[in-house]
Write an enzyme that holds these catalytic residues in place. Structure first.
Site, short mmCIF file in Angstrom:
data_model
loop_
_atom_site.label_atom_id
_atom_site.label_comp_id
_atom_site.label_asym_id
_atom_site.label_seq_id
_atom_site.Cartn_x
_atom_site.Cartn_y
_atom_site.Cartn_z
N ASP A 1 0.87 -1.19 0.00
CA ASP A 1 0.00 0.00 0.00
C ASP A 1 0.90 1.24 0.00
OD1 ASP A 1 -1.87 2.02 0.47
OD2 ASP A 1 -3.06 0.78 1.84
N GLU B 1 -6.66 -1.09 -4.10
CA GLU B 1 -7.01 0.32 -3.86
C GLU B 1 -6.57 1.21 -5.01
OE1 GLU B 1 -5.01 2.13 -0.49
OE2 GLU B 1 -6.53 3.72 -0.37
N HIS C 1 -6.67 11.08 5.30
CA HIS C 1 -7.95 10.46 5.67
C HIS C 1 -8.95 11.53 6.05
CE1 HIS C 1 -5.43 6.79 6.37
NE2 HIS C 1 -6.45 6.29 5.72
N HIS D 1 -11.72 6.33 1.87
CA HIS D 1 -11.75 7.64 2.52
C HIS D 1 -11.52 8.75 1.50
CE1 HIS D 1 -7.42 7.29 1.93
NE2 HIS D 1 -7.60 6.02 2.24
N GLU E 1 -10.94 1.24 -1.29
CA GLU E 1 -10.02 0.15 -0.95
C GLU E 1 -10.72 -1.05 -0.32
OE1 GLU E 1 -7.09 1.09 2.12
OE2 GLU E 1 -7.91 3.10 2.28
N ASP F 1 -3.01 7.36 -3.44
CA ASP F 1 -3.03 6.25 -2.47
C ASP F 1 -3.51 5.01 -3.23
OD1 ASP F 1 -3.38 4.60 -0.27
OD2 ASP F 1 -4.91 5.84 0.70
#
Ligand code: MN
Ligand code: MN
Length: 298
Positions: free
Chosen positions: A91, A283, A170, A162, A195, A102
């Protein structure tokens, strides 16, 4: 063009640049994830390569979580662990001027969990196909849960996607990985990370015992000299999470504990599937548009 629009274009360009760099790093990093190779080397490769390619830095430490670890694992300083026949979640987060990309992939080194890997990937694709301005995040949760169930697995219900904002990895809205009531309506221009996590366990994570990732949440004065030194060292990370192994302050554990107790630093313990189930994750970061979304990390 109004100044506002020009600013927005610059912001979007930063998100896209962060995404392009991330995709290249992610693709190059796959070679580093092999049985017997160093986990610390893989994490450091990701963090250094992003800078070489023009990112302004990591948006958070490279997470390498294995097997029943779902998230927030990252190597320790001097870590000599190597990959085994693990199901590996890589990640990555990188930023350009604080605008974050992300993304995560799962690499199954055991060769036994290809369906579990597919389940989270298919759930992510289905969610991306569903996203558009006006769509409620609860719809995404339902699509994700249904897709993962169709592979015979469960979503990890207490982990969510998020929103993203400058230097903030976040923010709301959260994007559920299961059916929920409520939810939030997405709007054009929202930047969200989706994700899905799939597991052959019961579908819940709990805090593990190890913590290697922290984040500055509330800067206020401290008295302890070690804690003050550490606060200085943390300043460049702003509100982005950092890894213990990045820090040089003496009496680090003591200083971190002081900052945590004062509510200045938040800790992110490794999250583990409560029943010991294997976990996969997929993700991407997307920018919501009128009729769909633009995936920045494709
Ligand atoms: Mn992530
Ligand atoms: Mn994320």
């Amino acid at each position: 063009m109004t100044e506002q629009l020009q600013d927005n274009e610059e912001i979007i360009e930063n998100y896209l640049k962060a995404g392009r760099i991330l995709s290249q790093v992610r693709s190059e990093a796959k070679d580093k994830i092999q049985i017997g190779s160093s986990i610390l080397e893989a994490a450091e490769f990701v963090e250094n390569r992003a800078l070489e390619l023009g990112a302004d830095g990591s948006a958070f430490p490279c997470n390498i979580s294995r097997n029943d670890e779902a998230a927030h694992a990252t190597p320790l300083m001097g870590d000599d662990d190597v990959f085994e026949e693990d199901i590996v979640k890589l990640d990555l987060g990188i930023h350009v001027d604080g605008y974050i990309a992300d993304s995560a992939i799962t690499i199954d080194l055991s060769g036994e969990f290809s369906d579990l890997v597919k389940a989270s990937e298919a759930a992510l694709s289905a969610a991306i196909d569903t996203v558009a301005s006006g769509v409620n995040t609860a719809e995404l949760g339902a699509v994700i849960e249904d897709t993962i169930n169709s592979y015979g697995f469960k979503p990890v219900g207490n982990l969510t996607g998020h929103g993203l904002a400058q230097y903030l990895p976040h923010v709301s809205p959260s994007v559920p990985n299961r059916k929920v009531s409520g939810g939030a309506v997405l709007h054009t221009g929202d930047v969200v990370a989706i994700e899905p996590f799939a597991t052959n366990g019961v579908g819940k994570v709990v805090d593990g015992t190890l913590t290697e990732i922290y984040q500055l949440v509330d800067v206020k004065p401290v008295r302890m000299p070690a804690a003050r030194k550490l606060l200085k060292e943390l300043a460049p990370y702003s509100t982005l999470p950092f890894a213990k192994r990045w820090l040089k302050t003496e009496k680090l554990d003591f200083a971190l504990m002081q900052l945590e107790r004062s509510g200045i630093v938040h800790s992110y313990p490794v999250l583990k599937e409560v029943s010991g189930g294997m976990v996969s994750q997929a993700e991407h970061t997307v920018i919501v548009t009128d009729d769909g979304c633009q995936v920045t990390t494709i």
